[in-house]
Design an enzyme around this catalytic site. Structure first.
Site, PDB file in Angstrom:
ATOM      1  N   LYS A   1       0.853   4.477   6.946  1.00  0.00           N
ATOM      2  CA  LYS A   1       0.354   5.304   5.850  1.00  0.00           C
ATOM      3  C   LYS A   1       1.004   6.690   5.937  1.00  0.00           C
ATOM      4  O   LYS A   1       1.685   7.027   6.903  1.00  0.00           O
ATOM      5  CB  LYS A   1      -1.171   5.476   5.922  1.00  0.00           C
ATOM      6  CG  LYS A   1      -1.985   4.192   6.011  1.00  0.00           C
ATOM      7  CD  LYS A   1      -1.989   3.405   4.726  1.00  0.00           C
ATOM      8  CE  LYS A   1      -2.812   2.116   4.880  1.00  0.00           C
ATOM      9  NZ  LYS A   1      -2.733   1.247   3.689  1.00  0.00           N
TER      10      LYS A   1
ATOM     11  N   SER B   1       0.803  -1.224   0.000  1.00  0.00           N
ATOM     12  CA  SER B   1       0.000   0.000   0.000  1.00  0.00           C
ATOM     13  C   SER B   1       0.839   1.280   0.000  1.00  0.00           C
ATOM     14  O   SER B   1       0.320   2.350  -0.302  1.00  0.00           O
ATOM     15  CB  SER B   1      -0.934   0.016   1.211  1.00  0.00           C
ATOM     16  OG  SER B   1      -0.207   0.170   2.417  1.00  0.00           O
TER      17      SER B   1
END
Length: 264
Positions: free
Chosen positions: A105, A32
């Site tokens: 993230k 990701s």
């Protein structure tokens, strides 16, 4: 024998204190955050960057022990001890608000910001973030990491061992800092409603935009939603080691060019 047991106990206590207070090891399990972080990158999370909360306590997944089991009594007031404020653009490890799993993230939205995505472009406080084309990101289509995940390719279905490509863009925040983001396809998360980040919470996105469960999806819909301040574990600053194989013991798969690489 007694001295040996004492030595082991002391070593475990020291390691526990070190992990709880200073740095936490973290393996990158998914794609990701490509190309910033690759599956198999190993880093230490700087816990001192934002201070300490219940999420600073270590979890031991294989024993079924999470941070709330140990430090749950500290949870609930969204505050931290020796608190430090995260900055937009930081790559952050945090506890998922529902599952308690560790996620990594990039911080995009600060408290009070509005965030929207239109045609894959982030609209921050009403202004689109510039995205400059920067060629392609190419990797081999093969199983990656212990989970054996295969990458998604903008070029469509390719055979084992073939090149898998994605479009690269350099995205720039209002303060002038920039980072690479990748595009795979057109999908629902490329167009969102306007999110207003609540006080004491943050909005995160993965750099591999079409392959990331992040704040664009609500927590109960399989995403992350807004992340409370107390759920932050620390900032990822540098990759210490990297292995492209199923195990770090497969030395022929080590990525020597990523050892001690700074995270931007």
């Amino acid at each position: 024998m007694v001295d040996t047991i004492k030595t082991i106990v002391y070593a475990l206590l020291i390691a526990g204190v070190f992990r709880t207070l200073f740095f936490q090891p973290f393996w990158i399990p998914s794609g990701s955050m490509k190309e910033t972080l690759l599956i198999g990158d190993f880093l230490f999370v700087n816990k001192m960057a934002y201070g300490y909360s219940y999420a600073s306590c270590p979890s031991i997944p294989f024993l079924g022990i999470d941070a709330k089991s140990i430090c749950g009594f500290l949870d609930g007031d969204n505050t931290r001890v020796l608190a430090g404020e995260p900055e937009r653009g930081d790559v952050v490890v945090f506890r998922h608000p529902i599952s308690g799993s560790d996620f990594i993230k990039r911080l995009v939205g600060l408290p009070g910001d509005t965030v929207q995505v239109k045609d894959g472009v982030v609209i921050l406080n009403g202004e689109p973030l510039p995205q400059e084309p920067a060629g392609t990101f190419t990797e081999v289509f093969e199983r990656q990491g212990p989970q054996g995940l295969t990458p998604r390719c903008e070029s469509g279905a390719v055979g084992q061992g073939a090149n898998c490509t994605k479009s690269r863009f350099v995205e720039t925040f209002p303060d002038g800092s920039s980072h690479v983001v990748l595009n795979v396809t057109v999908q629902g998360s490329d167009n969102t409603s306007v999110f207003r980040v609540p006080e004491g919470e943050y909005f995160f996105m993965g750099d591999n935009r079409d392959n990331s469960s992040d704040s664009r999806l609500a927590q109960l819909a399989g995403g992350v939603g807004f992340v409370p301040y107390e759920n932050l574990i620390g900032r990822a600053d540098r990759i210490m080691f990297s292995s492209a194989g199923r195990s770090m013991l497969f030395f022929w798969t080590w990525r020597g060019d990523r050892f001690f690489k700074g995270i931007e």
